[in-house]
Design a protein around this motif. Structure first.
Motif, PDB file in Angstrom:
ATOM      1  N   SER A   1       0.719  -1.199  -0.011  1.00  0.00           N
ATOM      2  CA  SER A   1       0.024   0.012   0.054  1.00  0.00           C
ATOM      3  C   SER A   1       0.897   1.188  -0.275  1.00  0.00           C
ATOM      4  N   LEU A   2       1.855   1.297   1.047  1.00  0.00           N
ATOM      5  CA  LEU A   2       2.662   2.495   0.737  1.00  0.00           C
ATOM      6  C   LEU A   2       3.595   2.682  -0.488  1.00  0.00           C
ATOM      7  N   LEU A   3       3.971   1.364  -1.076  1.00  0.00           N
ATOM      8  CA  LEU A   3       4.750   1.604  -2.422  1.00  0.00           C
ATOM      9  C   LEU A   3       3.684   2.393  -3.391  1.00  0.00           C
ATOM     10  N   LEU A   4       2.469   1.984  -3.351  1.00  0.00           N
ATOM     11  CA  LEU A   4       1.486   2.352  -4.302  1.00  0.00           C
ATOM     12  C   LEU A   4       1.205   3.798  -3.967  1.00  0.00           C
ATOM     13  N   GLN A   5       1.135   4.117  -2.836  1.00  0.00           N
ATOM     14  CA  GLN A   5       1.206   5.761  -2.499  1.00  0.00           C
ATOM     15  C   GLN A   5       2.258   6.427  -2.940  1.00  0.00           C
ATOM     16  N   MET A   6       3.402   5.958  -2.725  1.00  0.00           N
ATOM     17  CA  MET A   6       4.547   6.687  -3.210  1.00  0.00           C
ATOM     18  C   MET A   6       4.599   6.573  -4.782  1.00  0.00           C
ATOM     19  N   LYS A   7       4.287   5.641  -5.226  1.00  0.00           N
ATOM     20  CA  LYS A   7       4.212   5.761  -6.982  1.00  0.00           C
ATOM     21  C   LYS A   7       3.239   6.675  -7.334  1.00  0.00           C
ATOM     22  N   GLU A   8       2.113   6.885  -6.577  1.00  0.00           N
ATOM     23  CA  GLU A   8       1.060   7.642  -7.095  1.00  0.00           C
ATOM     24  C   GLU A   8       1.512   9.206  -6.882  1.00  0.00           C
ATOM     25  N   GLY A   9       2.262   9.404  -5.583  1.00  0.00           N
ATOM     26  CA  GLY A   9       2.721  10.904  -5.260  1.00  0.00           C
ATOM     27  C   GLY A   9       3.884  11.241  -6.311  1.00  0.00           C
ATOM     28  N   GLU A  10       4.749  10.047  -6.482  1.00  0.00           N
ATOM     29  CA  GLU A  10       5.863  10.510  -7.474  1.00  0.00           C
ATOM     30  C   GLU A  10       5.183  10.873  -8.968  1.00  0.00           C
ATOM     31  N   ALA A  11       4.176  10.085  -9.485  1.00  0.00           N
ATOM     32  CA  ALA A  11       3.629  10.301 -10.828  1.00  0.00           C
ATOM     33  C   ALA A  11       2.834  11.647 -10.781  1.00  0.00           C
ATOM     34  N   GLU A  12       2.237  12.190  -9.843  1.00  0.00           N
ATOM     35  CA  GLU A  12       1.445  13.389  -9.788  1.00  0.00           C
ATOM     36  C   GLU A  12       2.635  14.565  -9.828  1.00  0.00           C
ATOM     37  N   LEU A  13       3.679  14.213  -8.990  1.00  0.00           N
ATOM     38  CA  LEU A  13       4.872  14.967  -8.729  1.00  0.00           C
ATOM     39  C   LEU A  13       5.421  15.323 -10.151  1.00  0.00           C
ATOM     40  N   ALA A  14       5.577  14.282 -10.940  1.00  0.00           N
ATOM     41  CA  ALA A  14       6.207  14.389 -12.323  1.00  0.00           C
ATOM     42  C   ALA A  14       5.283  15.238 -13.220  1.00  0.00           C
ATOM     43  N   ARG A  15       3.954  14.844 -13.006  1.00  0.00           N
ATOM     44  CA  ARG A  15       3.200  15.674 -14.003  1.00  0.00           C
ATOM     45  C   ARG A  15       3.076  17.169 -13.478  1.00  0.00           C
TER      46      ARG A  15
ATOM     47  N   LEU B   1       7.009   8.841   2.832  1.00  0.00           N
ATOM     48  CA  LEU B   1       6.729   7.321   2.394  1.00  0.00           C
ATOM     49  C   LEU B   1       8.051   6.449   2.288  1.00  0.00           C
ATOM     50  N   ARG B   2       9.055   6.826   1.349  1.00  0.00           N
ATOM     51  CA  ARG B   2      10.116   6.212   1.608  1.00  0.00           C
ATOM     52  C   ARG B   2      10.856   5.934   2.751  1.00  0.00           C
ATOM     53  N   GLU B   3      10.866   6.601   3.836  1.00  0.00           N
ATOM     54  CA  GLU B   3      11.359   6.502   5.229  1.00  0.00           C
ATOM     55  C   GLU B   3      10.652   5.260   5.888  1.00  0.00           C
ATOM     56  N   LYS B   4       8.957   5.271   5.778  1.00  0.00           N
ATOM     57  CA  LYS B   4       8.235   4.294   6.262  1.00  0.00           C
ATOM     58  C   LYS B   4       8.589   2.920   5.725  1.00  0.00           C
ATOM     59  N   ILE B   5       8.572   3.053   4.087  1.00  0.00           N
ATOM     60  CA  ILE B   5       8.977   1.670   3.423  1.00  0.00           C
ATOM     61  C   ILE B   5      10.143   1.287   3.954  1.00  0.00           C
ATOM     62  N   HIS B   6      11.165   1.875   4.056  1.00  0.00           N
ATOM     63  CA  HIS B   6      12.568   1.477   4.489  1.00  0.00           C
ATOM     64  C   HIS B   6      12.609   0.791   5.825  1.00  0.00           C
ATOM     65  N   HIS B   7      11.711   1.475   6.934  1.00  0.00           N
ATOM     66  CA  HIS B   7      11.686   0.875   8.156  1.00  0.00           C
ATOM     67  C   HIS B   7      10.734  -0.513   8.047  1.00  0.00           C
ATOM     68  N   LEU B   8       9.812  -0.340   7.218  1.00  0.00           N
ATOM     69  CA  LEU B   8       8.739  -1.599   7.279  1.00  0.00           C
ATOM     70  C   LEU B   8       9.695  -2.542   6.384  1.00  0.00           C
ATOM     71  N   ASP B   9      10.529  -2.250   5.689  1.00  0.00           N
ATOM     72  CA  ASP B   9      11.284  -3.511   4.943  1.00  0.00           C
ATOM     73  C   ASP B   9      12.281  -3.978   6.078  1.00  0.00           C
ATOM     74  N   ASP B  10      12.963  -3.074   7.007  1.00  0.00           N
ATOM     75  CA  ASP B  10      13.574  -3.614   7.937  1.00  0.00           C
ATOM     76  C   ASP B  10      12.781  -4.632   8.985  1.00  0.00           C
ATOM     77  N   MET B  11      11.577  -4.052   9.189  1.00  0.00           N
ATOM     78  CA  MET B  11      10.652  -4.964  10.170  1.00  0.00           C
ATOM     79  C   MET B  11      10.428  -6.148   9.699  1.00  0.00           C
ATOM     80  N   LEU B  12      10.011  -6.133   8.318  1.00  0.00           N
ATOM     81  CA  LEU B  12       9.729  -7.403   7.530  1.00  0.00           C
ATOM     82  C   LEU B  12      10.872  -8.282   7.363  1.00  0.00           C
ATOM     83  N   LYS B  13      12.032  -7.970   7.356  1.00  0.00           N
ATOM     84  CA  LYS B  13      13.401  -8.900   7.267  1.00  0.00           C
ATOM     85  C   LYS B  13      13.365  -9.408   8.809  1.00  0.00           C
ATOM     86  N   SER B  14      13.329  -8.691   9.863  1.00  0.00           N
ATOM     87  CA  SER B  14      13.429  -9.073  11.099  1.00  0.00           C
ATOM     88  C   SER B  14      12.449  -9.971  11.424  1.00  0.00           C
TER      89      SER B  14
END
Length: 114
Positions: free
Chosen positions: A49-63, A88-101
Motif C-alpha cells: 500500500s505504501l509503495l502504491l501511495q509513493m508511486k502515485e505521489g511520484e507520478a503526480e509530482l512528475a506531472r 513514505l520512502r522512510e516508512k517503506i525502509h523501516h517496514l522493510d527492516d521490520m519485515l526482514k526481522s
C-alpha cells in the motif's frame, strides 16, 4: 519385583509428563509462528500500500513538474508531495527492516518446531 515395577511405572509417568510438556511447548510455538506469519502478512500488505501511495505521489509530482507555468499552488503542492514521498520512502525502509526481522523470527521459530 514390585519395587522395580513401581520404579518403572514412575519413570513412565515422568516420561509421559515430559512428553506432554514438550507437546504443549510445540503447540505454543506453532501458535506463535502462526501469529508472526499473520503479522508478517499484514506488514507486507501495508508495504504494498505504501509503495502504491509513493508511486502515485511520484507520478503526480512528475506531472506537476512537467506542467507549464510555475503557479504558486502547484509549487506548494509539489513541495508537499516531495515531503510526502520522502516520508513514505522512510516508512517503506523501516517496514522493510521490520519485515526482514519478522521473517528471520518466523524462520527461527519454524526451525525450533522442527
Amino acid at each position: 519385583l514390585q519395587r522395580t515395577v513401581s520404579q518403572y511405572q514412575e519413570e513412565v509417568e515422568q516420561a509421559s509428563s515430559a512428553l506432554r510438556r514438550a507437546e504443549k511447548r510445540v503447540v505454543e510455538k506453532e501458535v506463535q509462528v502462526d501469529e508472526l506469519q499473520r503479522l508478517l502478512a499484514g506488514m507486507e500488505k501495508e508495504h504494498r500500500s505504501l509503495l502504491l501511495q509513493m508511486k502515485e505521489g511520484e507520478a503526480e509530482l512528475a506531472r506537476l513538474r512537467g506542467a507549464e507555468g510555475d503557479k504558486l499552488a502547484e509549487q506548494d503542492r509539489s513541495a508537499k508531495l516531495e515531503k510526502e514521498v520522502a516520508t513514505l520512502r522512510e516508512k517503506i525502509h523501516h517496514l522493510d527492516d521490520m519485515l526482514k526481522s519478522q521473517q528471520r523470527k518466523v524462520r527461527q521459530m519454524i526451525e525450533q518446531v522442527r
